[in-house]
Design an enzyme around this catalytic site. Structure first.
Site, PDB file in Angstrom:
ATOM      1  N   GLY A  27       0.809  -1.219   0.000  1.00 33.06           N
ATOM      2  CA  GLY A  27       0.000   0.000   0.000  1.00 33.06           C
ATOM      3  C   GLY A  27       0.838   1.263   0.000  1.00 33.06           C
ATOM      4  O   GLY A  27       0.549   2.217   0.721  1.00 33.06           O
ATOM      5  N   ASP A  79      -2.541  -7.559  -5.059  1.00 37.43           N
ATOM      6  CA  ASP A  79      -3.917  -7.218  -4.673  1.00 37.43           C
ATOM      7  C   ASP A  79      -4.287  -8.089  -3.482  1.00 37.43           C
ATOM      8  O   ASP A  79      -4.440  -9.311  -3.593  1.00 37.43           O
ATOM      9  CB  ASP A  79      -4.889  -7.458  -5.841  1.00 37.43           C
ATOM     10  CG  ASP A  79      -6.291  -6.961  -5.497  1.00 37.43           C
ATOM     11  OD1 ASP A  79      -6.570  -6.724  -4.294  1.00 37.43           O
ATOM     12  OD2 ASP A  79      -7.110  -6.814  -6.417  1.00 37.43           O
ATOM     13  N   LEU A  80      -4.430  -7.437  -2.337  1.00 35.56           N
ATOM     14  CA  LEU A  80      -4.666  -8.165  -1.085  1.00 35.56           C
ATOM     15  C   LEU A  80      -6.068  -8.754  -0.999  1.00 35.56           C
ATOM     16  O   LEU A  80      -6.363  -9.502  -0.071  1.00 35.56           O
ATOM     17  CB  LEU A  80      -4.387  -7.239   0.099  1.00 35.56           C
ATOM     18  CG  LEU A  80      -2.922  -6.784   0.203  1.00 35.56           C
ATOM     19  CD1 LEU A  80      -2.800  -5.508   1.029  1.00 35.56           C
ATOM     20  CD2 LEU A  80      -2.034  -7.871   0.787  1.00 35.56           C
ATOM     21  N   TYR A 177     -22.389  -8.120  10.011  1.00 41.09           N
ATOM     22  CA  TYR A 177     -21.397  -7.100   9.637  1.00 41.09           C
ATOM     23  C   TYR A 177     -21.683  -5.744  10.266  1.00 41.09           C
ATOM     24  O   TYR A 177     -22.784  -5.213  10.175  1.00 41.09           O
ATOM     25  CB  TYR A 177     -21.342  -6.947   8.106  1.00 41.09           C
ATOM     26  CG  TYR A 177     -20.198  -6.073   7.643  1.00 41.09           C
ATOM     27  CD1 TYR A 177     -18.883  -6.448   7.874  1.00 41.09           C
ATOM     28  CD2 TYR A 177     -20.433  -4.876   6.966  1.00 41.09           C
ATOM     29  CE1 TYR A 177     -17.822  -5.657   7.450  1.00 41.09           C
ATOM     30  CE2 TYR A 177     -19.375  -4.080   6.533  1.00 41.09           C
ATOM     31  CZ  TYR A 177     -18.075  -4.483   6.777  1.00 41.09           C
ATOM     32  OH  TYR A 177     -17.021  -3.706   6.360  1.00 41.09           O
TER      33      TYR A 177
HETATM   34  N1  LIG Z   1      -4.936   7.469   8.178  1.00 44.89           N
HETATM   35  C1  LIG Z   1      -5.169   7.210   9.465  1.00 44.89           C
HETATM   36  O1  LIG Z   1      -5.683   8.071  10.204  1.00 44.89           O
HETATM   37  C2  LIG Z   1      -4.826   5.869  10.052  1.00 44.89           C
HETATM   38  C3  LIG Z   1      -5.069   5.647  11.418  1.00 44.89           C
HETATM   39  C4  LIG Z   1      -4.764   4.397  11.954  1.00 44.89           C
HETATM   40  C5  LIG Z   1      -4.237   3.408  11.150  1.00 44.89           C
HETATM   41  N2  LIG Z   1      -4.021   3.645   9.832  1.00 44.89           N
HETATM   42  C6  LIG Z   1      -3.484   2.548   9.002  1.00 44.89           C
HETATM   43  O2  LIG Z   1      -2.392   3.014   8.224  1.00 44.89           O
HETATM   44  C7  LIG Z   1      -2.296   2.251   7.020  1.00 44.89           C
HETATM   45  C8  LIG Z   1      -2.104   3.180   5.832  1.00 44.89           C
HETATM   46  O3  LIG Z   1      -3.258   4.000   5.740  1.00 44.89           O
HETATM   47  P1  LIG Z   1      -3.312   5.401   4.964  1.00 44.89           P
HETATM   48  O4  LIG Z   1      -3.874   6.369   5.902  1.00 44.89           O
HETATM   49  O5  LIG Z   1      -2.031   5.668   4.279  1.00 44.89           O
HETATM   50  O6  LIG Z   1      -4.474   5.042   3.907  1.00 44.89           O
HETATM   51  P2  LIG Z   1      -4.601   5.266   2.324  1.00 44.89           P
HETATM   52  O7  LIG Z   1      -4.060   6.602   1.941  1.00 44.89           O
HETATM   53  O8  LIG Z   1      -6.009   4.931   1.999  1.00 44.89           O
HETATM   54  O9  LIG Z   1      -3.605   4.162   1.740  1.00 44.89           O
HETATM   55  C9  LIG Z   1      -3.935   2.789   1.850  1.00 44.89           C
HETATM   56  C10 LIG Z   1      -3.083   1.987   0.884  1.00 44.89           C
HETATM   57  O10 LIG Z   1      -3.525   0.623   0.978  1.00 44.89           O
HETATM   58  C11 LIG Z   1      -3.751   0.147  -0.346  1.00 44.89           C
HETATM   59  N3  LIG Z   1      -4.721  -0.925  -0.441  1.00 44.89           N
HETATM   60  C12 LIG Z   1      -6.004  -0.936  -0.024  1.00 44.89           C
HETATM   61  N4  LIG Z   1      -6.594  -2.097  -0.386  1.00 44.89           N
HETATM   62  C13 LIG Z   1      -5.657  -2.818  -1.054  1.00 44.89           C
HETATM   63  C14 LIG Z   1      -5.643  -4.080  -1.691  1.00 44.89           C
HETATM   64  N5  LIG Z   1      -6.732  -4.853  -1.764  1.00 44.89           N
HETATM   65  N6  LIG Z   1      -4.497  -4.515  -2.260  1.00 44.89           N
HETATM   66  C15 LIG Z   1      -3.385  -3.754  -2.235  1.00 44.89           C
HETATM   67  N7  LIG Z   1      -3.324  -2.540  -1.675  1.00 44.89           N
HETATM   68  C16 LIG Z   1      -4.458  -2.086  -1.093  1.00 44.89           C
HETATM   69  C17 LIG Z   1      -4.221   1.376  -1.111  1.00 44.89           C
HETATM   70  O11 LIG Z   1      -4.123   1.138  -2.500  1.00 44.89           O
HETATM   71  P3  LIG Z   1      -5.126   1.837  -3.559  1.00 44.89           P
HETATM   72  O12 LIG Z   1      -4.564   3.204  -3.734  1.00 44.89           O
HETATM   73  O13 LIG Z   1      -5.029   0.954  -4.751  1.00 44.89           O
HETATM   74  O14 LIG Z   1      -6.485   1.842  -2.908  1.00 44.89           O
HETATM   75  C18 LIG Z   1      -3.244   2.407  -0.571  1.00 44.89           C
HETATM   76  O15 LIG Z   1      -2.007   2.300  -1.237  1.00 44.89           O
HETATM   77  C19 LIG Z   1      -3.559   1.382   6.962  1.00 44.89           C
HETATM   78  O16 LIG Z   1      -3.252   0.071   7.370  1.00 44.89           O
HETATM   79  C20 LIG Z   1      -4.491   2.044   7.984  1.00 44.89           C
HETATM   80  O17 LIG Z   1      -5.406   1.120   8.550  1.00 44.89           O
HETATM   81  C21 LIG Z   1      -4.284   4.856   9.261  1.00 44.89           C
END
Ligand SMILES: NC(=O)c1ccc[n+]([C@@H]2O[C@H](COP(=O)([O-])OP(=O)(O)OC[C@H]3O[C@@H](n4cnc5c(N)ncnc54)[C@H](OP(=O)(O)O)[C@@H]3O)[C@@H](O)[C@H]2O)c1
Length: 313
Positions: A27, A79-80, A177
């Site tokens: 990601g 693709d997860l 869900y």
């Molecule tokens: N942002 C927050 O406030 C926050 C808080 C707590 C924890 N987190 C954790 O931090 C991590 C990163 O989050 P972020 O904020 O950077 O979110 P983000 O900007 O939405 O990035 C998420 C990434 O995961 C990828 N992804 C989603 N589904 C996927 C799949 N099926 N296969 C491969 N890649 C996939 C997305 O790819 P696409 O671009 O193709 O969708 C994107 O590259 C996550 O695990 C999230 O739970 C974030």
């Protein structure tokens, strides 16, 4: 808002020289993962962006190469939501590389409407836990052959959301869900997996350091599925409540790169912004649940993946 005021135990400038190291970041096409890929590449790391969208990610690869001058930035499709894609990713990685020093399990999805993965698993549980577990098992022998090496499982403070049990048997049942609770459960699984894997690696005397983190409340695309949030709401949420993706990346960059991890033997821990250790709460802190989740995931993978022989540990 509180993240702004958290004690800063790590900064981008403290990332050590990573020449000779090889890292996979899931990601990393956007958000926190993209910042990690950029900053690790800047320090000489060979970085593999493990992402599903080829077009979007290839642009990011070129951006990182241009900004850092590091040409060892690679893309392998992952693709997860498809366990078959995880198998192919691992095969492709092993055909191109012999070592792996850092596996950053960062990709995630939050509070999405009910959907099943290609393998019939609820999509948040499938993406955030099952596929990352499977990926880790496929890559564990390479990580063990590259010690000292590290795994970082990106969890969330959402694991604190109150629920009593994982109820894994009904996790993919649409009637049960709840998008918020399912996100919380999937992020709890990241911590439980970290704890059980650490226990097994410790028993073996293996020098793979596994830790989990909450990156902070970060401005990113992750909030796209929060219902009822209009563009003004989303703008205000990102501006007023969230830290930047650069700050959000710090805690996992610490666990992925800081010499502290090996020097202070940081293993099986949960870190919050900015690189501060914290005890997990609720189900993530229970004693029996790590093994319960491990056994459930093993059985699920044996059912869903032809030829899966079980965890190599
Ligand atoms: N942002 C927050 O406030 C926050 C808080 C707590 C924890 N987190 C954790 O931090 C991590 C990163 O989050 P972020 O904020 O950077 O979110 P983000 O900007 O939405 O990035 C998420 C990434 O995961 C990828 N992804 C989603 N589904 C996927 C799949 N099926 N296969 C491969 N890649 C996939 C997305 O790819 P696409 O671009 O193709 O969708 C994107 O590259 C996550 O695990 C999230 O739970 C974030």
């Amino acid at each position: 808002m509180l993240d702004y005021f958290a004690k800063r135990n790590f900064s981008i400038e403290q990332i050590p020289d990573l020449s000779g190291k090889i890292a996979i970041i899931t990601g990393s096409s956007t958000g926190i993962g993209k910042v990690c890929a950029l900053e690790m590449a800047r320090k000489g790391c060979t970085v593999i962006l493990a992402c599903r969208n080829q077009e979007k990610t290839k642009t990011v690869v070129e951006e990182i190469k241009a900004e850092t001058g590091n040409q060892n930035v690679d893309f392998i499709q992952l693709d997860l939501l498809k366990l078959d894609s995880v198998t192919k990713f691992a095969q492709e990685f092993k055909s191109r590389y012999t070592h792996l020093h850092i596996l950053l399990n960062n990709a995630g999805v939050m509070m999405s409407p009910f959907a099943l993965s290609e393998d019939g698993i609820e999509s948040q549980f499938a993406t955030n836990h099952v596929a990352h577990y499977y990926l880790t098992m496929l890559l564990l022998p390479v990580l063990e052959g590259s010690t000292p090496s590290r795994i970082v499982n990106v969890s969330s403070m959402a694991h604190n959301i109150h629920f009593k049990k994982l109820n894994l048997e009904t996790i993919s049942d649409p009637k049960k869900y709840n998008r918020t609770i399912h996100y919380a459960k999937s992020k709890t699984c990241n911590i439980l997996f970290t704890r059980e894997l650490t226990k097994r690696l410790e028993a073996k005397g293996s020098n793979v350091f596994v830790n989990a983190n909450h990156p902070g409340i970060v401005a990113s695309d992750l909030s796209r599925h929060i219902v009822g949030i209009n563009s003004l709401g989303s703008y205000l949420y990102n501006k007023l409540l969230c830290i930047s993706a650069e700050d959000g990346a710090l805690t996992q960059l610490y666990l992925a790169t800081s010499p502290d991890v090996e020097n202070e033997k940081i293993k099986g821990k949960y870190y919050v912004p900015f690189a501060n250790v914290q005890l997990p709460k609720g189900v993530a802190s229970q004693d029996d649940t790590p093994l319960e989740l491990w056994n459930f995931t093993e059985n699920l993978l044996k059912e869903k993946v032809n030829g899966y022989e079980g965890a190599p540990i």
